[in-house]
Design an enzyme around this catalytic site. Structure first.
Site, PDB file in Angstrom:
ATOM      1  N   ASP A 280       0.795  -1.223   0.000  1.00  0.00           N
ATOM      2  CA  ASP A 280       0.000   0.000   0.000  1.00  0.00           C
ATOM      3  C   ASP A 280       0.830   1.275   0.000  1.00  0.00           C
ATOM      4  O   ASP A 280       0.327   2.338  -0.376  1.00  0.00           O
ATOM      5  CB  ASP A 280      -0.965  -0.002   1.187  1.00  0.00           C
ATOM      6  CG  ASP A 280      -2.169  -0.895   0.932  1.00  0.00           C
ATOM      7  OD1 ASP A 280      -2.445  -1.191  -0.244  1.00  0.00           O
ATOM      8  OD2 ASP A 280      -2.827  -1.312   1.891  1.00  0.00           O
ATOM      9  N   TYR A 363      -9.983  -0.290   2.053  1.00  0.00           N
ATOM     10  CA  TYR A 363      -9.504  -0.229   3.435  1.00  0.00           C
ATOM     11  C   TYR A 363      -9.069   1.180   3.818  1.00  0.00           C
ATOM     12  O   TYR A 363      -8.624   1.965   2.980  1.00  0.00           O
ATOM     13  CB  TYR A 363      -8.329  -1.188   3.643  1.00  0.00           C
ATOM     14  CG  TYR A 363      -8.742  -2.519   4.219  1.00  0.00           C
ATOM     15  CD1 TYR A 363      -9.064  -2.648   5.560  1.00  0.00           C
ATOM     16  CD2 TYR A 363      -8.824  -3.656   3.419  1.00  0.00           C
ATOM     17  CE1 TYR A 363      -9.444  -3.865   6.105  1.00  0.00           C
ATOM     18  CE2 TYR A 363      -9.204  -4.886   3.948  1.00  0.00           C
ATOM     19  CZ  TYR A 363      -9.517  -4.972   5.295  1.00  0.00           C
ATOM     20  OH  TYR A 363      -9.908  -6.180   5.827  1.00  0.00           O
TER      21      TYR A 363
END
Length: 621
Positions: A280, A363
């Site tokens: 990420d 998320y």
């Protein structure tokens, strides 16, 4: 242009000036894009450093990428270097490009028609997802995958309606579909995933946090002073929130602290998920995806916000007005004792909270650094948002995914964060020791069977310092100063206290293991090198693996009395549950750094007594 501190985040003026230098040097064309723009932090001890920026430039027409370092101080290009293995982070515009390529594909359209979903193409959401690395001959260059989700309308949550088994593989540079996989005929789960519109409860009474005299911290630019602590707050497009020159009571603790990478590997063998292992920070950029925080929601109390500027896909500055939130909060009892005569002394704990939140697709990740009155530093990562799910027939016994709503199955996965801690415990010369609690066998050393002790193991080299947490031994890692001792003659020290969690569950033969080797240990340690910043290497996107920590530590460099950097891996392993749907309560993980012989006695003895405070009155109920 006002010259900022060398460790300050990039400003809008600096981003504009740097882009102008690139333009003047003829380095930009109509197809040049900016996947990453990061500050080049100065070398330690450099009294008058250049203010520099590293630009990753991508030619979207050819897929060629290079790193260009610009000196803002001298207004010149310092270096140009072609990018090596791996791809730069994704551009925001590539998300829309992947969706348009998918929806224009006759193969994708045919797959939707075959499934009886042709009339729902208009509201389909085509999620752009990093492909991992599998060495397929047709997956070279800039590749992305797209999974399809449906929406009842533009306001509907797409994550509730996965079109199982439909995978589109895309070459972004050539703007074409490589191939389309269309496996299975699982019904699309019909139940919506909306979490708004719920009638709110009315039983909660307000909690008001006030500081009539203002907060106890002071802020000068990006420098913060609070109750013995002094530090600089930083931010960049890749890592997001960073801390610099952290000291307590005029003594150094950390030169720099950040979370430079995290990997989210999935444990499902389904065609649409076996390849998922998002990095990420390196693939999507945590800082570029940071939230603009809101008072009363993300932060509560008397707040100080720090803005941040990141570069958009074209290299122009974009402001995140409230990228970082800072406030104080009560944290219960710090210490207390009731004497034999019944007289009680109690002191309340308080902590300074410095936080930032990033949203990567489904998320959301909160990074909360806490500074305490007793010299403790803590990092807490908060994972929330919406779980990533696929579809199966309701009631299916699935070995790798739980059914969380009718026909909706969320796979087992991990969120493995890696903190980089450039420690400086009373100076730059530190050593590392592992401390375990140890049982003593019955015998002369333990005649009554009650004895136990502790064992200290010096970690002298990089290979020795590749360690696992062990809660059965209450394992901690102690960073000791080589320059200062306490009044008892012991080196002053801090301990890294882990919250034990699983490391990477993937097998050593897997490609995610090769790409995310950093996540296979709880602890790594290296001698400081300015260019060793990212534990999976500079470009984990589509990288075959081996970069970063496994590469650096192969030299097995000496760690004794040196400038140490610790790399600590932590985070949840998530077996999703029905309570995680339609939005997931926060999953907490983290660690702490606590003083151990750093002080000669409790450093919080001088806190004011709560006994004289009207808020601690015995008459309260």
């Amino acid at each position: 242009m006002t010259r900022p501190h060398p460790l300050d985040p990039l400003t809008a003026d600096e981003l504009t000036a740097g882009r102008a230098i690139l333009t003047a040097e003829g380095l930009l064309t109509a197809t040049t894009r900016f996947p990453a723009v990061l500050p080049v932090e100065p070398e330690k001890g450099d009294a008058a450093p250049d203010r520099r920026v590293r630009y990753t430039l991508l030619d979207t027409a050819t897929g060629e990428a290079r790193d260009v370092v610009v000196s803002l101080t001298k207004r010149e290009v310092v270096s140009t270097e072609d990018c090596g293995p791996g791809q730069p982070a994704y551009l925001f515009e590539e998300y829309d490009l992947a969706a348009s390529i998918t929806k224009a594909s006759p193969e994708w359209q045919a797959a939707m028609e075959r499934r009886g979903l042709g009339d729902r193409i208009g509201h389909a959401f085509c999620a752009p997802l990093a492909p991992g690395f599998f060495g397929r001959p047709d997956e070279t260059g800039r590749v992305i995958r797209s999974l399809t989700f449906l929406r009842d309308d533009e306001s509907d949550s797409p994550w509730a309606h996965p079109v199982e088994g439909l995978i589109v593989h895309i070459n972004l540079t050539e703007q074409r579909v490589i191939r389309v996989e269309d496996e299975g005929d699982v019904p699309v789960p019909p139940e919506h995933g909306r979490y708004d519109g719920v009638q709110p409860r009315t039983t909660l009474k307000p909690i008001e946090i006030t500081q009539p005299e203002g907060p106890s911290f002071t802020v000068d630019g990006n420098e913060v002073t609070w109750e013995g602590w002094k530090l600089r707050v930083g931010f960049n497009a890749r890592e997001g929130l960073t801390l610099h020159q952290v000291g307590f009571q005029d003594r150094s603790v950390l030169h720099r602290a950040s979370v430079p990478e995290m990997v989210v590997p999935y444990g499902d063998t389904a065609p649409g998920r076996f390849w998922i292992s998002y990095f990420d920070a390196g693939e999507y950029l945590l800082g570029k995806n940071a939230n603009d925080l809101r008072l009363g929601c993300d932060c509560l109390g008397v707040i100080h916000y720090f803005p941040a500027f990141v570069a958009d896909d074209h290299g122009h500055p974009v402001e995140i007005p409230r990228a970082i939130c800072m406030h104080e909060e009560d944290y219960g009892i710090l210490w207390k004792h009731t004497d034999l005569d019944g007289r009680a002394e109690v002191r309340r704990s308080r902590r300074l909270v410095i936080s930032s939140i990033s949203t990567i697709g489904n998320y959301d990740y909160g990074f909360f650094w806490y500074l305490y009155l007793d010299g403790t530093v803590e990092l807490e990562a908060k994972a929330t948002g919406i779980v990533f799910a696929g579809a199966a027939h309701p009631g299916t016994d699935h070995p790798h995914a739980n059914e969380i709503a009718p026909g909706l199955f969320a796979p087992v996965h991990q969120h493995l964060f890696c903190a980089r801690l450039d420690v400086a415990i009373d100076g730059e010369r530190n050593s590392l020791v592992e401390v375990d609690v140890e049982r003593v066998p019955m015998g002369e050393r333990n005649p009554y069977g009650n004895a136990f002790t502790w064992k200290e193991t010096p970690l002298r080299t990089e290979q020795e310092a590749q360690r696992f947490a062990d809660p059965a031994k209450a394992r901690v890692w102690e960073i000791r100063s080589a320059e200062r001792t306490n009044r008892l003659g012991s080196p002053t020290a801090y301990q890294l206290v882990p919250r034990p969690s699983a490391t990477l569950m993937a097998q050593p033969e897997s490609t995610v293991h090769q790409r995310a080797t950093f996540a296979t240990r709880h602890l790594w340690a290296t001698p400081y090198r300015a260019d060793e910043r990212f534990p999976a290497g500079d470009r984990p996107n589509a990288h075959p693996g081996g970069a970063g920590l496994p590469d650096w530590t192969a030299a097995d460099r000496d760690l004794t009395d040196t400038d140490l950097v610790l790399w600590h891996v932590f985070g949840p392993t998530h077996i999703p549950r029905p309570e995680d749907w339609p939005v997931m309560p926060v999953d907490y993980s983290g660690f702490s750094l606590r003083p151990y012989g750093f002080f000669d006695r409790n450093p919080a003895l001088d806190l004011p007594s709560g006994a004289s405070d009207e808020h601690c009155s015995a008459h309260e109920h």
